[in-house]
Scaffold this motif. Structure first.
Motif, mmCIF file in Angstrom:
data_model
loop_
_atom_site.group_PDB
_atom_site.id
_atom_site.type_symbol
_atom_site.label_atom_id
_atom_site.label_comp_id
_atom_site.label_asym_id
_atom_site.label_seq_id
_atom_site.Cartn_x
_atom_site.Cartn_y
_atom_site.Cartn_z
ATOM 1 N N SER A 119 0.827 -1.197 0.000
ATOM 2 C CA SER A 119 0.000 0.000 0.000
ATOM 3 C C SER A 119 0.867 1.256 0.000
ATOM 4 C CB SER A 119 -0.931 0.001 1.218
ATOM 5 O OG SER A 119 -1.705 1.175 1.267
ATOM 6 N N THR A 120 1.965 1.213 0.741
ATOM 7 C CA THR A 120 2.895 2.343 0.789
ATOM 8 C C THR A 120 3.496 2.606 -0.584
ATOM 9 O OG1 THR A 120 3.443 1.828 3.088
ATOM 10 C CG2 THR A 120 4.970 3.248 1.891
ATOM 11 N N ILE A 121 3.981 1.546 -1.213
ATOM 12 C CA ILE A 121 4.565 1.694 -2.548
ATOM 13 C C ILE A 121 3.478 2.027 -3.563
ATOM 14 C CG2 ILE A 121 5.932 0.541 -4.334
ATOM 15 C CD1 ILE A 121 7.090 -1.244 -2.153
ATOM 16 N N ASP A 130 -4.159 -0.731 -2.767
ATOM 17 C CA ASP A 130 -4.007 -0.635 -1.312
ATOM 18 C C ASP A 130 -3.328 -1.874 -0.754
ATOM 19 O OD1 ASP A 130 -5.193 1.876 -1.019
ATOM 20 O OD2 ASP A 130 -7.202 1.016 -1.047
ATOM 21 N N GLY A 131 -2.519 -2.521 -1.592
ATOM 22 C CA GLY A 131 -1.812 -3.726 -1.154
ATOM 23 C C GLY A 131 -2.617 -4.987 -1.335
ATOM 24 N N ALA A 136 0.231 -6.988 -6.165
ATOM 25 C CA ALA A 136 0.707 -6.796 -4.791
ATOM 26 C C ALA A 136 0.872 -8.133 -4.078
ATOM 27 C CB ALA A 136 -0.271 -5.902 -4.023
ATOM 28 N N VAL A 137 -0.072 -9.034 -4.287
ATOM 29 C CA VAL A 137 0.013 -10.354 -3.648
ATOM 30 C C VAL A 137 1.197 -11.142 -4.198
ATOM 31 C CG1 VAL A 137 -1.147 -12.586 -3.413
ATOM 32 C CG2 VAL A 137 -2.424 -10.466 -3.031
ATOM 33 N N ARG A 271 -5.405 6.982 2.898
ATOM 34 C CA ARG A 271 -4.914 5.656 2.567
ATOM 35 C C ARG A 271 -3.839 5.274 3.579
ATOM 36 N NH1 ARG A 271 -3.321 4.518 -2.547
ATOM 37 N NH2 ARG A 271 -1.878 2.897 -1.843
ATOM 38 N N GLN A 272 -3.622 3.984 3.714
ATOM 39 C CA GLN A 272 -2.564 3.532 4.609
ATOM 40 C C GLN A 272 -1.214 3.564 3.878
ATOM 41 O OE1 GLN A 272 -3.031 3.427 7.596
ATOM 42 N NE2 GLN A 272 -4.825 2.264 8.258
#
Length: 472
Positions: A119-121, A130-131, A136-137, A271-272
């Motif tokens: 999520s950060t990237i 959002d990850g 992302a997975v 967002r996180q």
């Protein structure tokens, strides 16, 4: 002893000093949770509710920390604390559930770290969302197995890396608190005091934050898990208290100062990692970059510590014949590789499940907390059991810790209780395997009652998911 038996035995464990044990506790506690706190709290409560929530959580978790300190001293014969205390107090089957639940919570908690990193990237690479996207997975899975390869090299090397990372990750959190205090707007803070209209009553505000506080305090029992590695037994209790005191003020401060930077409703929509977004609002883009880099370092360090603890619980349970034999194999570097493989596989499965969740990070965070509550409750209840008739102060602490943990189960709500049952019940297969290996009766009458309750809860949980009563 046969040659086959000797291959399952680890060499004497490297002994850990008080500073190392304390650092491992702090490293376990300071992770993904603290960087997500501003948004999570703003979704549930205002300043008043947050202050009460931290007072309740701080008191309750301090009592739990004292419980682990007391048990470490009074029962030095019990290793891998959380699991061993449940077994000694309430029998092998509940002890097994405690070991499995604590292990599963660590594995699910590790998923939150990868979701938050992605999520950060994702702020600069939209494909990561959002990850919780397929890309992302996939990337999280690669990282997960790379860490498996690192940890397989040995506990000693991993612990050394964790000491360095723990120091590095605390710095941006402290800088955030200092800068937020400098830029704090009293009028915004005052407007956020009672909470937004959507937050509901003060009781509901406090109740809604309880699982989040559990998540950030996970790791307070870390020294107990590593008790077999301690140089001196009394260091286990000391590290527990020192670790808790070291991080409590930081956690509470991150939450409270954020209310002075932005309106509560706006924080709730960030967002996180929300801590980075709050600092960006205060000082500009560099603040977001600074916190984001600190988060990645923090999360990777916490992931390392929690993966070690997860494997350690399975390993010790297998050594005590409460898990199948294959889980007590360890390498010459004192790494329980089969347990480490099983931990990594479960994290991998949960990573895939996040693809189907409405809010991957919050779901994994809450499930982690819910899975931990049964082991915590059993440990606290064991402290009540052995404290009965002893010094009144110790008994009172144990009772408060037990009541607090029971309240947390209530605060978790029916959804996460049922999902926890879905995870707990199938684990009985491992218990049956262990009993068959030993040629023992599978279940006693009392254990059959526990089995029936867990299976019924799991069945209800599956039905609830199927018909839409609850959702991920």
């Amino acid at each position: 002893m046969s040659q086959a038996d000797t291959t399952t035995q680890a060499p004497p464990a490297a002994k850990l000093s008080l500073p190392t044990l304390t650092t491992m506790v702090v490293g376990s506690m300071v992770g993904a949770g603290v960087f997500s706190l501003p948004r999570r709290f703003a979704q549930e409560t205002g300043v008043a509710g947050a202050l009460i929530a931290w007072a309740v959580a701080g008191t309750g978790m301090l009592m739990l920390a004292f419980v682990f300190q007391t048990l470490a001293v009074r029962r030095p014969d019990l290793d891998a604390g959380v699991y061993a205390y449940a077994k000694a107090g309430f029998g092998e089957y509940l002890g097994f559930f405690s070991a499995f639940g604590y292990w599963a919570s660590a594995c699910v908690g590790n998923v939150t770290y990868w979701v938050l990193i992605m999520s950060t990237i994702g702020a600069i690479a939209p494909a990561l969302g959002d990850g919780d996207t397929v890309l992302a997975v996939v990337l999280s899975s690669v990282g997960l197995w790379l860490f498996f390869a690192l940890i397989s090299r040995g506990v000693k090397e991993a612990a050394a890396i964790n000491r360095i990372v723990t120091v590095a990750k605390v710095v941006p959190i402290i800088v955030f608190v200092i800068l937020a205090l400098f830029y704090l707007k009293p009028s915004v803070f005052a407007d956020n005091f009672a909470g937004a209209d959507y937050a509901g009553s003060l009781f509901n505000q406090v109740k809604g934050t309880m699982l989040a506080t559990v998540f950030v305090f996970l790791g307070v029992e870390g020294a107990s898990v590593y008790s077999r590695h301690a140089r001196r037994r009394e260091d286990v209790g000391r590290a527990t208290i020192l670790g808790f005191v070291s991080v409590f003020a930081i956690f509470a401060s991150v939450t409270i100062v954020s209310y002075g930077i932005m309106p509560m409703a706006e924080i709730a929509e960030l967002r996180q990692p929300s801590m980075a977004e709050v600092l960006e609002h205060a000082v500009g883009t560099w603040g977001k970059v600074f916190v984001s880099v600190g988060l990645i370092v923090s999360v990777l360090g916490a992931y390392l510590a929690w993966t070690l603890m997860a494997a350690e619980v399975l390993y010790v349970a297998a050594k005590d014949d409460d898990m199948p034999r294959f889980l007590k194999r360890a390498t010459a570097a004192d790494v329980p590789v089969p347990a480490l493989v099983m931990s990594t596989v479960l994290s991998q499965i949960v990573l895939v499940v996040t693809l189907f969740s409405d809010d991957a990070f919050n779901f994994a965070l809450d499930l982690t907390s819910a899975l931990t509550l049964i082991p915590f409750l059993l440990a606290a209840a064991f402290a009540v059991k052995i404290g009965w008739g002893g010094p009144g102060g110790r008994l009172a602490i144990a009772v408060i810790a037990t009541v607090y943990t029971a309240f947390l189960i209530y605060a978790a709500g029916l959804k996460f209780v049922l999902v926890s049952f879905i995870i707990y019940a199938p684990a009985t297969v491992l218990f049956v395997m262990a009993r068959k290996e030993q040629g023992r009766r599978l279940f006693s009458p009392r254990e059959l009652v526990t089995l029936a309750v867990s299976v019924a809860g799991a069945a209800l949980g599956v039905v609830a998911l199927a018909v839409g009563w609850i959702s991920l």
